[in-house]
Design a protein around this motif. Structure first.
Motif, PDB file in Angstrom:
ATOM      1  N   GLU A   1     -18.749   6.703   2.230  1.00  0.00           N
ATOM      2  CA  GLU A   1     -18.541   7.964   1.493  1.00  0.00           C
ATOM      3  C   GLU A   1     -19.374   7.974   0.214  1.00  0.00           C
ATOM      4  O   GLU A   1     -19.966   9.004  -0.144  1.00  0.00           O
ATOM      5  CB  GLU A   1     -17.063   8.147   1.163  1.00  0.00           C
ATOM      6  CG  GLU A   1     -16.202   8.458   2.358  1.00  0.00           C
ATOM      7  CD  GLU A   1     -14.722   8.438   2.037  1.00  0.00           C
ATOM      8  OE1 GLU A   1     -14.001   9.305   2.578  1.00  0.00           O
ATOM      9  OE2 GLU A   1     -14.268   7.581   1.249  1.00  0.00           O
ATOM     10  N   ILE A   2     -19.427   6.854  -0.457  1.00  0.00           N
ATOM     11  CA  ILE A   2     -20.232   6.756  -1.682  1.00  0.00           C
ATOM     12  C   ILE A   2     -21.712   6.929  -1.345  1.00  0.00           C
ATOM     13  O   ILE A   2     -22.432   7.683  -1.998  1.00  0.00           O
ATOM     14  CB  ILE A   2     -19.983   5.413  -2.390  1.00  0.00           C
ATOM     15  CG1 ILE A   2     -18.542   5.361  -2.900  1.00  0.00           C
ATOM     16  CG2 ILE A   2     -20.978   5.208  -3.527  1.00  0.00           C
ATOM     17  CD1 ILE A   2     -18.103   3.990  -3.367  1.00  0.00           C
TER      18      ILE A   2
ATOM     19  N   ALA B   1      -4.091   5.038  -6.727  1.00  0.00           N
ATOM     20  CA  ALA B   1      -5.336   5.804  -6.632  1.00  0.00           C
ATOM     21  C   ALA B   1      -6.045   5.515  -5.317  1.00  0.00           C
ATOM     22  O   ALA B   1      -6.045   4.389  -4.828  1.00  0.00           O
ATOM     23  CB  ALA B   1      -6.252   5.446  -7.797  1.00  0.00           C
ATOM     24  N   GLU B   2      -6.642   6.558  -4.760  1.00  0.00           N
ATOM     25  CA  GLU B   2      -7.432   6.373  -3.539  1.00  0.00           C
ATOM     26  C   GLU B   2      -8.874   6.107  -3.928  1.00  0.00           C
ATOM     27  O   GLU B   2      -9.400   6.707  -4.854  1.00  0.00           O
ATOM     28  CB  GLU B   2      -7.358   7.629  -2.666  1.00  0.00           C
ATOM     29  CG  GLU B   2      -6.074   7.721  -1.907  1.00  0.00           C
ATOM     30  CD  GLU B   2      -6.201   8.657  -0.714  1.00  0.00           C
ATOM     31  OE1 GLU B   2      -7.295   8.731  -0.134  1.00  0.00           O
ATOM     32  OE2 GLU B   2      -5.200   9.283  -0.397  1.00  0.00           O
ATOM     33  N   TYR B   3      -9.489   5.210  -3.209  1.00  0.00           N
ATOM     34  CA  TYR B   3     -10.880   4.861  -3.458  1.00  0.00           C
ATOM     35  C   TYR B   3     -11.736   5.340  -2.299  1.00  0.00           C
ATOM     36  O   TYR B   3     -11.313   5.330  -1.158  1.00  0.00           O
ATOM     37  CB  TYR B   3     -11.024   3.335  -3.602  1.00  0.00           C
ATOM     38  CG  TYR B   3     -10.284   2.793  -4.797  1.00  0.00           C
ATOM     39  CD1 TYR B   3     -10.839   2.883  -6.068  1.00  0.00           C
ATOM     40  CD2 TYR B   3      -9.046   2.201  -4.659  1.00  0.00           C
ATOM     41  CE1 TYR B   3     -10.172   2.395  -7.174  1.00  0.00           C
ATOM     42  CE2 TYR B   3      -8.361   1.702  -5.757  1.00  0.00           C
ATOM     43  CZ  TYR B   3      -8.934   1.801  -7.003  1.00  0.00           C
ATOM     44  OH  TYR B   3      -8.277   1.321  -8.099  1.00  0.00           O
ATOM     45  N   LYS B   4     -12.977   5.723  -2.640  1.00  0.00           N
ATOM     46  CA  LYS B   4     -13.917   6.128  -1.599  1.00  0.00           C
ATOM     47  C   LYS B   4     -14.424   4.889  -0.878  1.00  0.00           C
ATOM     48  O   LYS B   4     -14.599   3.827  -1.481  1.00  0.00           O
ATOM     49  CB  LYS B   4     -15.111   6.866  -2.202  1.00  0.00           C
ATOM     50  CG  LYS B   4     -14.782   8.236  -2.721  1.00  0.00           C
ATOM     51  CD  LYS B   4     -16.050   8.897  -3.216  1.00  0.00           C
ATOM     52  CE  LYS B   4     -15.770  10.291  -3.694  1.00  0.00           C
ATOM     53  NZ  LYS B   4     -16.992  10.953  -4.143  1.00  0.00           N
ATOM     54  N   SER B   5     -14.696   5.051   0.405  1.00  0.00           N
ATOM     55  CA  SER B   5     -15.279   3.951   1.174  1.00  0.00           C
ATOM     56  C   SER B   5     -16.763   3.841   0.820  1.00  0.00           C
ATOM     57  O   SER B   5     -17.361   4.745   0.231  1.00  0.00           O
ATOM     58  CB  SER B   5     -15.120   4.201   2.673  1.00  0.00           C
ATOM     59  OG  SER B   5     -15.933   5.290   3.072  1.00  0.00           O
ATOM     60  N   ASP B   6     -17.368   2.725   1.199  1.00  0.00           N
ATOM     61  CA  ASP B   6     -18.795   2.520   0.940  1.00  0.00           C
ATOM     62  C   ASP B   6     -19.632   3.639   1.543  1.00  0.00           C
ATOM     63  O   ASP B   6     -20.568   4.143   0.919  1.00  0.00           O
ATOM     64  CB  ASP B   6     -19.255   1.179   1.508  1.00  0.00           C
ATOM     65  CG  ASP B   6     -18.674  -0.001   0.749  1.00  0.00           C
ATOM     66  OD1 ASP B   6     -18.098   0.221  -0.333  1.00  0.00           O
ATOM     67  OD2 ASP B   6     -18.796  -1.130   1.243  1.00  0.00           O
TER      68      ASP B   6
END
Length: 67
Positions: free
Chosen positions: A9-10, A2-7
């Motif tokens: 992006e959040i 799974a890809e996670y959003k960067s700080d």
């Protein structure tokens, strides 16, 4: 995987509300909020003293780190 959003992006995707609207939702009158920008505020000592006898609530700690 799974890809996670960067700080960042959040943070950029967050829909912030005016601090007065949040205070209103939780029962803090505008005259007891000391705003710092649009989305932060201190709560007056007078208001804190006025609710001292109330049943205990929940504590939420928020922290941040600047580069």
């Amino acid at each position: 995987m799974a890809e996670y959003k960067s700080d960042i992006e959040i943070a950029r995707g967050a829909k912030k509300q005016p601090i007065q609207a949040i205070g209103e939702k939780i029962g803090i009158p505008n005259e007891h909020l000391l705003p710092y920008g649009h989305d932060k505020a201190k709560v007056s000592a007078e208001f804190i003293k006025s609710v001292k006898g109330n049943k205990d609530g929940k504590l939420i700690l928020v922290t941040a780190i600047n580069p």
